[in-house]
Design an enzyme around this catalytic site. Structure first.
Site, PDB file in Angstrom:
ATOM      1  N   GLY A 247       0.701  -1.274   0.034  1.00 32.12           N
ATOM      2  CA  GLY A 247      -0.146   0.129   0.084  1.00 32.12           C
ATOM      3  C   GLY A 247       0.487   1.215  -0.025  1.00 32.12           C
ATOM      4  CD  GLU A 289       1.942  -9.136   1.826  1.00 28.70           C
ATOM      5  OE1 GLU A 289       0.902  -8.710   1.593  1.00 28.70           O
ATOM      6  OE2 GLU A 289       2.182 -10.474   1.882  1.00 28.70           O
ATOM      7  CE1 TYR A 328      -9.513   0.619  -8.093  1.00 29.30           C
ATOM      8  CE2 TYR A 328      -7.433   1.487  -9.081  1.00 29.30           C
ATOM      9  CZ  TYR A 328      -8.150   0.439  -8.805  1.00 29.30           C
ATOM     10  OH  TYR A 328      -7.880  -0.808  -8.573  1.00 29.30           O
ATOM     11  CB  CYS A 355     -18.021   2.521 -27.516  1.00 29.27           C
ATOM     12  SG  CYS A 355     -17.058   1.880 -28.934  1.00 29.27           S
ATOM     13  CE1 TYR A 385      -2.247  -3.898  -8.190  1.00 30.33           C
ATOM     14  CE2 TYR A 385      -0.938  -1.932  -7.613  1.00 30.33           C
ATOM     15  CZ  TYR A 385      -1.612  -3.069  -7.303  1.00 30.33           C
ATOM     16  OH  TYR A 385      -1.233  -3.726  -6.018  1.00 30.33           O
TER      17      TYR A 385
HETATM   18  C1  LIG Z   1      -2.389  -5.466  -3.502  1.00 28.45           C
HETATM   19  C2  LIG Z   1      -1.724  -6.047  -2.399  1.00 28.45           C
HETATM   20  C3  LIG Z   1      -0.537  -5.595  -2.273  1.00 28.45           C
HETATM   21  C4  LIG Z   1       0.315  -4.691  -2.715  1.00 28.45           C
HETATM   22  O1  LIG Z   1      -0.577  -3.422  -2.788  1.00 28.45           O
HETATM   23  P1  LIG Z   1       0.280  -2.217  -3.426  1.00 28.45           P
HETATM   24  O2  LIG Z   1      -0.551  -1.139  -3.193  1.00 28.45           O
HETATM   25  O3  LIG Z   1       0.562  -2.375  -4.854  1.00 28.45           O
HETATM   26  O4  LIG Z   1       1.460  -1.881  -2.514  1.00 28.45           O
HETATM   27  C5  LIG Z   1       0.251  -6.153  -0.851  1.00 28.45           C
HETATM   28  N1  LIG Z   1      -0.464  -7.206  -0.197  1.00 28.45           N
HETATM   29  C6  LIG Z   1      -1.798  -7.557  -0.486  1.00 28.45           C
HETATM   30  C7  LIG Z   1      -2.395  -8.815   0.183  1.00 28.45           C
HETATM   31  C8  LIG Z   1      -2.747  -6.948  -1.676  1.00 28.45           C
HETATM   32  O5  LIG Z   1      -3.767  -7.438  -1.849  1.00 28.45           O
END
Ligand SMILES: *Cc1c(COP(=O)(O)O)cnc(C)c1O
Length: 429
Positions: A247, A289, A328, A355, A385
């Site tokens: 995130g 992550e 979004y 379209c 993404y």
């Molecule tokens: C999507 C996701 C991420 C990565 O999110 P980012 O915003 O790209 O950093 C990490 N862990 C989980 C479980 C996710 O679903």
């Protein structure tokens, strides 16, 4: 804030400065208004590979992966594969000693065939079908992140190492579609059910290695992660691993700030040590992550202008290669590449070929008044993404992904052909 609001020069002449924090570090302005990324001129890449074209700067991806590892040398850094499911990228990041998370049998197949070792793979997903779990078990993935009591039944008796995904009840104040840590959404175990879930993993013969949460995407405030540490460690469960998910925000437009990685590292380290002392439990290994923060700013998409109307510049791609503005309300900038102009600039909307009225790529972009069919536009921050969310809407083939590094360009994912598009449509006799 938009580019038009920030640049007093809008309406003035001349080439805009490069918004350096949005582009790969290798980006240079060339004579004749061209731009270079990874040692390759964008006009020649567009000529050679065609448009639309997604570029990915390998050095930038590796550099950003290293930045995470250096900020938190004691942590495990896991690349969120869903942000850019491309086997070359999985390999680059495995080279940089990152682990990988996948959310389906398909993403796992990409990881497996790229040679990513099973021990370094985590499997996620609020729904994991039997097919997903069978693929995970047969490859022997290191960890599965449990999302429901039903999933424990699916895995019962396998002795699989698992983490429990917790919904910590924290609002990261991002877009509702990517806010995943609040109560009342579909992911994970509510905080008060976690002790029971922990008992049941043991009862089902699973090996509980840790707790996980993922608070959302485009998070700019470190405090929400500190809050997550307090709530998860506050459960008092002795765990080997604490996975705080991803995130970490990436800057998309001129006024956006990059995520403060050093601040994050220092504050999370302190919060974790403090909470563990309070709970009298050993310090777990931290796991993070990142997806977007590693690949977003390494990507650039090239489009050819096809038509110009008052207020609109229409290009040869659109919501099939970038649905994020429609999904979004995501914002982007764009810049003219490949020729000099003295024409004044005014804000226009860059739209796609599909379209739907919502098929917008970038709003309020100050492009020169003489922008015309045949011009080349470059949109930065398209590494995360984009390839992942691309579709075949209007039966338009998805663009290729081209890696650039030290003056060499390589096709990583080829352009989708008409044959690809028609292959599954069988016309029964
Ligand atoms: C999507 C996701 C991420 C990565 O999110 P980012 O915003 O790209 O950093 C990490 N862990 C989980 C479980 C996710 O679903």
């Amino acid at each position: 804030m938009t580019l038009a609001e920030l640049l007093p020069s809008v309406g003035a002449c001349g080439e805009p400065p490069l918004e350096k924090h949005l582009w790969p570090a290798s980006t240079r302005l060339l004579p004749q208004g061209d731009l270079e990324v990874g040692g390759q001129a964008l006009t020649s890449l567009a000529g050679h590979f065609g448009t639309p074209l997604q570029l990915l700067d390998e050095t930038e991806v590796r550099h950003r992966a290293r930045a995470f590892r250096q900020a938190l040398p004691e942590a495990e850094v896991v690349f969120a594969g869903k942000s850019l499911p491309c086997r070359s990228v999985f390999r680059w990041l495995a080279d940089e000693e990152l682990s990988l998370d996948v959310c389906s049998a398909g993403e796992l197949a990409a990881a497996r065939t790229a040679g990513i070792p099973a021990a370094r793979i985590l499997m996620h997903g609020n729904v994991k079908t039997d097919e997903d779990l069978e693929a995970a078990l047969s490859y022997g993935v290191g960890r599965i992140v449990l999302d429901s009591f039903d999933e424990m039944d699916q895995l019962a008796g396998t002795a699989q190492p698992v983490l429990i995904r917790v919904t910590p009840g924290i609002d990261a104040h991002t877009h509702p579609a990517v806010t995943t840590g609040v109560d009342g959404q579909k992911f994970g175990f509510p905080l008060d059910t976690v002790p029971d879930a922990a008992r049941q993993t043991a009862a089902n013969g699973l090996r509980l290695v840790g707790l996980h949460c993922h608070l959302g995407s485009q998070i700019t405030r470190v405090s929400v992660y500190e809050d997550a540490v307090r709530r998860l460690i506050g459960l008092g469960l002795p765990i080997e691993q604490l996975d705080l998910g991803g995130g970490f925000a990436a800057p998309y437009c001129v006024g956006d700030q990059p995520f403060d990685l050093t601040g994050f590292a220092n504050r999370i380290r302190a919060a974790l040590a403090h909470e563990c002392t309070r709970q009298r439990i050993p310090l777990p290994r931290l796991v993070i992550e990142p997806g977007r923060a590693i690949v977003a700013n390494a990507g650039v998409t090239l489009y050819r202008v096809i038509a110009v109307k008052p207020g609109f510049v229409a290009v040869d791609g659109g919501m099939s290669d970038n649905p994020r503005p429609a999904l979004y309300g995501a914002r982007y900038t764009a810049r003219l590449v490949g020729r000099h102009t003295r024409a004044p600039r005014h804000a226009v909307t860059v739209v796609g070929r599909h379209c739907e009225a919502g098929d917008i790529l970038a709003q309020d972009v100050p492009l020169p008044d003489d922008v015309h069919a045949g011009d080349l536009l470059a949109v930065p921050v398209t590494g995360a993404y984009h390839h992942a969310l691309a579709s075949n809407y209007n039966l338009v083939g998805r663009p290729p992904v081209v890696g650039v590094r030290d003056g060499v360009a390589q096709l990583l994912v080829r352009r989708e052909t008409e044959e690809d598009l028609l292959r599954r449509d069988l016309i029964p006799a």
